[in-house]
Design a protein around this motif. Structure first.
Motif, PDB file in Angstrom:
ATOM      1  N   GLY A  41       0.811  -1.205   0.000  1.00 42.13           N
ATOM      2  CA  GLY A  41       0.000   0.000   0.000  1.00 42.13           C
ATOM      3  C   GLY A  41       0.848   1.261   0.000  1.00 42.13           C
ATOM      4  N   GLU A  42       1.879   1.272   0.820  1.00 40.80           N
ATOM      5  CA  GLU A  42       2.783   2.431   0.902  1.00 40.80           C
ATOM      6  C   GLU A  42       3.495   2.659  -0.433  1.00 40.80           C
ATOM      7  N   ARG A  45       1.093   3.901  -3.314  1.00 44.05           N
ATOM      8  CA  ARG A  45       0.814   5.340  -3.240  1.00 44.05           C
ATOM      9  C   ARG A  45       2.018   6.152  -3.699  1.00 44.05           C
ATOM     10  N   LYS A  46       3.208   5.737  -3.295  1.00 43.33           N
ATOM     11  CA  LYS A  46       4.423   6.474  -3.632  1.00 43.33           C
ATOM     12  C   LYS A  46       4.686   6.481  -5.129  1.00 43.33           C
ATOM     13  N   THR A 155      -8.117   0.415  -4.705  1.00 38.63           N
ATOM     14  CA  THR A 155      -8.736   1.404  -5.581  1.00 38.63           C
ATOM     15  C   THR A 155      -9.604   0.643  -6.572  1.00 38.63           C
TER      16      THR A 155
END
Length: 236
Positions: A41-42, A45-46, A155
């Protein structure tokens, strides 16, 4: 023969598989699953990756995701994968590689295969005999789409929104889609395409996809085009 570069195109969903080295387990407890999901997840997003679906099995995992850039997916997988290996090796007192080489991936024709691919992921634990129904497995995105929990990691793809006009309608439609299952042909196509790296879709989709990359997108495009017959000869 040189290995083909991995096919990665922004704006298209990709089905990815990462396996443990020699099919060894890559998770030993719930905390391991949670750690990998957090890292994914991190990194998503990055690096601008929309993660649509996932399933974490004992010795491998599948993802369905759409990158916004050409480098987004490999950057996400490399960052999350390296950090997870360090975590897992430290927690298990082990050394060395964890993954079976680089991850496998293919571009998927969303109109034809995105929803079947999501069902394919959800049903992986059922096929493996780990649970009786997809809803019983904790480490997949099924619970989110079936309305059993909220997963901020995900998403939803526009095709999921098109399943119904309300959350309840979408969740019911999705749960029924998974209950209905996929055909053996779909299962085989989804498996083979991801492992081989050839794109999965209809002829029009593949033709349009080929215009966007110099890398071959299907196996039958390999080799030189057939030569025109010489004057006076006939085609066989």
């Amino acid at each position: 023969m040189a290995r083909l570069p991995r096919l990665t195109l922004p704006g298209y969903p990709h089905h990815m598989i990462q396996r443990g080295n020699n099919r060894q387990a890559v998770f030993s407890c719930a905390a391991d699953h949670q750690m990998l999901l957090g890292l994914l997840g991190e990194s998503a997003r990055k690096f601008g990756v929309a993660l649509h679906a996932y399933v974490l099995m004992d010795n491998h995992f599948h993802l369905l995701a759409t990158p916004s850039t050409a480098d987004g997916l490999p950057q996400m997988m490399q960052a999350a994968g390296r950090r997870y290996v360090r975590y897992y090796n430290d927690s298990q007192g082990r050394f060395g590689t964890l993954w079976e080489g680089r991850y496998r991936a293919t571009v998927v024709d969303a109109e034809r295969y995105l929803l079947p691919c999501m069902a394919y992921l959800d049903l992986n634990p059922v096929r493996a005999g780990l649970v009786a129904e997809a809803k019983d497995y904790l480490w997949s995105s099924h619970g989110h789409y079936a309305g059993l929990r909220v997963d901020s990691l995900l998403t939803p793809h526009p095709l999921v929104w098109a399943l119904g006009n309300t959350p309840f309608a979408r969740e019911a439609a999705y749960a029924e889609l998974v209950r209905a299952g996929i055909t053996l042909e779909q299962q085989d196509l989804l498996t083979r395409s991801a492992l081989s790296g050839w794109a999965l879709g209809g002829e029009d989709f593949l033709a349009e996809l080929q215009k966007r990359t110099e890398r071959r997108v299907t196996k039958n495009r390999a080799g030189r085009p057939p030569m025109a017959p010489k004057e006076g000869s006939s085609a066989g």
